[in-house]
Design a protein around this motif. Structure first.
Motif, PDB file in Angstrom:
ATOM      1  N   LYS A 401      -4.424   1.378   3.300  1.00 37.49           N
ATOM      2  CA  LYS A 401      -4.657   2.138   2.000  1.00 37.49           C
ATOM      3  C   LYS A 401      -3.816   1.642   1.148  1.00 37.49           C
ATOM      4  O   LYS A 401      -4.503   1.022  -0.233  1.00 37.49           O
ATOM      5  N   CYS A 402      -2.716   1.095   1.273  1.00 40.68           N
ATOM      6  CA  CYS A 402      -1.522   0.365   0.464  1.00 40.68           C
ATOM      7  C   CYS A 402      -1.979  -1.218  -0.348  1.00 40.68           C
ATOM      8  O   CYS A 402      -2.296  -1.529  -1.377  1.00 40.68           O
ATOM      9  N   LYS A 403      -2.301  -1.176   0.729  1.00 37.75           N
ATOM     10  CA  LYS A 403      -2.831  -2.674   0.563  1.00 37.75           C
ATOM     11  C   LYS A 403      -3.957  -2.789  -0.074  1.00 37.75           C
ATOM     12  O   LYS A 403      -4.480  -3.654  -1.571  1.00 37.75           O
ATOM     13  N   GLU A 404      -4.874  -1.723  -0.598  1.00 39.56           N
ATOM     14  CA  GLU A 404      -6.327  -1.861  -1.230  1.00 39.56           C
ATOM     15  C   GLU A 404      -5.597  -1.502  -2.535  1.00 39.56           C
ATOM     16  O   GLU A 404      -5.994  -2.368  -3.083  1.00 39.56           O
ATOM     17  N   THR A 405      -4.971  -0.744  -2.056  1.00 36.66           N
ATOM     18  CA  THR A 405      -4.502   0.148  -3.720  1.00 36.66           C
ATOM     19  C   THR A 405      -3.275  -0.729  -4.324  1.00 36.66           C
ATOM     20  O   THR A 405      -2.832  -0.492  -5.868  1.00 36.66           O
ATOM     21  N   GLY A 406      -2.241  -1.595  -3.549  1.00 37.67           N
ATOM     22  CA  GLY A 406      -1.367  -1.751  -4.219  1.00 37.67           C
ATOM     23  C   GLY A 406      -0.475  -1.501  -4.324  1.00 37.67           C
ATOM     24  O   GLY A 406       0.610  -1.943  -4.619  1.00 37.67           O
ATOM     25  N   GLU A 407      -0.088   0.133  -4.194  1.00 35.02           N
ATOM     26  CA  GLU A 407       1.296   0.266  -3.917  1.00 35.02           C
ATOM     27  C   GLU A 407       2.153   0.035  -2.871  1.00 35.02           C
ATOM     28  O   GLU A 407       1.946  -0.045  -1.794  1.00 35.02           O
ATOM     29  N   GLU A 408       3.240   0.295  -3.035  1.00 34.98           N
ATOM     30  CA  GLU A 408       4.400  -0.363  -2.489  1.00 34.98           C
ATOM     31  C   GLU A 408       4.904   1.641  -2.278  1.00 34.98           C
ATOM     32  O   GLU A 408       6.281   1.222  -1.994  1.00 34.98           O
ATOM     33  N   LYS A 409       4.434   1.843  -1.504  1.00 34.03           N
ATOM     34  CA  LYS A 409       4.900   3.378  -1.049  1.00 34.03           C
ATOM     35  C   LYS A 409       5.371   2.885  -0.366  1.00 34.03           C
ATOM     36  O   LYS A 409       5.445   2.198   1.077  1.00 34.03           O
TER      37      LYS A 409
END
Lengths: 455, 455
Positions: A401-409
């Motif tokens: 999901k982070c890959k899709e949104t670009g979020e560095e969670k």
């Protein structure tokens, strides 16, 4: 990445000196367990015949947020703790995710899983009370191995009832228990009334955790100086496991990060509670916005498809009634390789926390779990236990999901154990012969409907 | 003991940046390996067809005492190194010895043994040279597992020839290799001329390390971009393993002690050399009085009963002639569980050091090794590999001597791996059905006599 630190350790001095008892901080306390005969709220004394007294009090303690770890137990922790907190650079790279993935590696304990954290504590309290013998049940054997070693450490005799099909299918775990000096009996056995009853009705019975629990409890109640011990579900077990999360909290600080998401696989709840509760106290007390995800098998979906209701802890209905998310104590989970996750209910603390929205749950089919485990093996070198594969699968979902949104969670998961004794499961996955199991709505509804008769 | 530190770790920054090449410091250098055809001393170039070039140079390097560990290899070491140095308080107490016993725990590597230290290095050098495929042989599978994972790390394809009887008897190790993505073939196989020759003569042949080596070497020499790699015996393998001893040296300093005795089990010599050589340099250069004890199985007693002579490294006589303590390359060791110790000769560095009196050797029968391993399991929780049990047995012998004399000696041994994949061996020991094997003087004399024909 060569200049970046990969593993984080604490000095022996920094190993926690207290466990964290989340019950004291919960806004809504768990409903009380109920005596099966009197239907009155359970008192600690009601549990004395079965468990060591100190454990009975820990079980029902909703007052003290911090419980001292006895020096003798902490001393044994030092032989394998702190366990490493590892940044999973290999997995991040393979996924191409901007997420920062960390795992707490409990597989480095001498017995190969987190189970030892509570086994040592329980064996110690038994020894302190003058107990000479302990008894328990085990399925795949992670808990049985831990208890066998812990008993040896504190000079107790251990008798383990192992579900017969596992006793025969997983001879290595049986050997491990015997190497530590435990007496291992396949269950159902002729050594108890409970076992005899089953075998008389069904001579070819392959055993179940429910039957093995009944045998172990019976042995404890009919043997002088013998107590029963349990490896999950109960509050005091999760309490002991909080050493995982308390260490991880300090180690994440060393890494300069704080988790946005904490993930663990879910059977009875002890490894999930162990890594989650210390972080969750900041959500309860300071409103910190961390997500907590329990990853359960689709074939035993108590958190995602069960009901919140009083139910028995065992198949035979001998235990106290516990307020839990449950599929009903008659629910028979399919024979997945993650034997540690095949339990019909969730511990009462976790059940309340899920009900109150402090955490969430996802279900994972067996093939997705092993696909994740295989990927992790190749990226990080450690072959995970089938149980832990569920946590990895849930982690991969979030990282994608982070890959899709670009979020560095920042994602933290608990690697509860290694899978070196479970290689036949990987064999089956590689051979394409691993089965996924579906649970029908009818099956869930039928088992849950029976709960209405209980209380 | 609760205030005393049990485990010692180095920070990632303190992990060694160079391996130690004892050849440069030896007063008497090892005799040169000899080309089997020309009978001339071997040049590095002679080995190019089989091994990566950098490894060929490391093999014959008698000049440089310190060889840089490539950053990419050191980076991978960080995922499991430093391995813990552990004070074995439990074992000391059980023995009632005044000795201080320490062990270096190499079993915590993701593949469960020290073998990964060299596998990562060898895979890296192959990759650097543009190699795409590596091939090797394995018996019990510790080396095969390490190489399979190391190949995956550096993006190489790995083909492992596993001795057929092990392939069938130890399916878990085979599964582990396959989980890492390696192609595992039971040897003898129909995929090479060497394998076909054996199978044509003897269709039921159960395989041997000698045949598996021949198959792997043949595959390497007949496949473009493919090199052969080896897990022990050779100088460059021991070189990579010195990371063990170099870490241990710093960790012993943290513990405020220096070993009087260093002990390791002995097969080809890589784990023994790995822990010993860094300490031995102080014996060579400063006359420090440390004893070094190699513990070999009584059933394969090359150090205690072999001769120092040129011999082939393999059964078929294809390799260079090496100056070694040997039982003769035709010696067939009994089928003990410590598969990693079933090799007829000792590496050439160690052979010279033994000849020159820098070290000593003891032999251990199989039952003594498992008795020691069982005791260690109960005291320290870690179930040791059958190979490592030999080091533990030798340690117990020395600790018991200290008990008699009252000496507070400091003993350090290498726990080269865990035994979780070898539980059938423990089963047999517990059941009293484990065999000890004797080697007759006639058998030794006969095999050694044949050596005179070689050179």
């Amino acid at each position: 990445m060569s200049d970046k630190q990969k593993r984080f350790f604490l000095s022996e001095d920094e190993i926690p000196r207290q466990w964290y008892n989340i019950q004291a901080d919960m806004v809504t306390k768990p409903l009380p367990p109920i005596h099966p005969a009197t239907h009155q709220p359970l008192k600690a004394e009601d549990l004395y015949p079965i468990f060591a007294k100190e454990l009975c009090h820990q079980e029902l303690d909703t007052e003290h947020a911090w419980i001292d770890i006895p020096e003798e137990v902490r001393d044994m922790y030092k032989y394998y703790r702190s366990t490493p907190l590892v940044r999973a650079y290999g997995l991040e790279k393979a996924l191409g995710t901007p997420a920062h993935i960390y795992f707490k590696n409990e597989s480095v304990s001498p017995v190969g899983s987190h189970k030892l954290n509570s086994a040592l504590a329980q064996a110690y309290y038994c020894k302190q009370e003058g107990i000479t013998n302990v008894t328990t049940e085990t399925g795949a054997g992670q808990w049985g191995a831990a208890l066998s070693y812990a008993a040896k450490v504190f000079g107790l005799e251990a008798a383990v009832y192992q579900v017969k099909i596992s006793y025969e299918q997983k001879p290595y775990r049986r050997s491990i228990m015997q190497t530590y000096g435990a007496q291992v009996t396949p269950s159902p056995s002729m050594s108890t009334r409970a076992g005899k009853d089953v075998l008389t009705r069904d001579p070819n019975n392959q055993g179940s955790l429910g039957t093995a629990i009944s045998e172990a409890v019976e042995l404890a109640m009919t043997t002088p100086n013998c107590k029963y011990v349990l490896g999950s579900v109960l509050n005091h077990v999760s309490l002991h496991q909080t050493v995982i999360g308390l260490e991880a909290e300090k180690q994440m600080e060393m890494a300069g990060e704080y988790p946005d998401i904490v993930i663990a696989c879910f059977g009875g709840g002890s490894n999930f509670g162990g890594i989650s509760f210390p972080f969750m106290r900041h959500k309860i007390k300071e409103g910190k916005q961390t997500r907590f995800i329990a990853a359960e098998p689709s074939s035993c979906p108590k958190l995602t498809r069960g009901v919140f209701q009083y139910d028995f802890g065992d198949l035979s209905g001998l235990t106290p009634l516990l307020p839990m998310y449950t599929l009903g104590h008659n629910f028979m989970p399919a024979n997945i390789h993650a034997g540690g996750l095949r339990y019909h209910g969730a511990g009462m603390i976790i059940s309340q926390l899920l009900k109150d929205g402090y955490m969430e749950a996802v279900d994972i089919v067996q093939s997705e779990s092993f696909k994740a485990g295989l990927m992790f093996s190749k990226c990080e070198g450690i072959i995970p236990a089938p149980e832990s594969c569920h946590a990895i699968a849930a982690t991969i979902r979030e990282a994608n999901k982070c890959k899709e949104t670009g979020e560095e969670k920042v994602i933290l998961f608990n690697l509860s154990g290694h899978g070196l004794i479970d290689m036949t499961a990987y064999d089956q996955f590689l051979a394409g012969s691993l089965l996924d199991f579906e649970v029908t709505d009818e099956e869930v509804a039928k088992n849950i409907a029976e709960l209405d008769k209980i209380i």
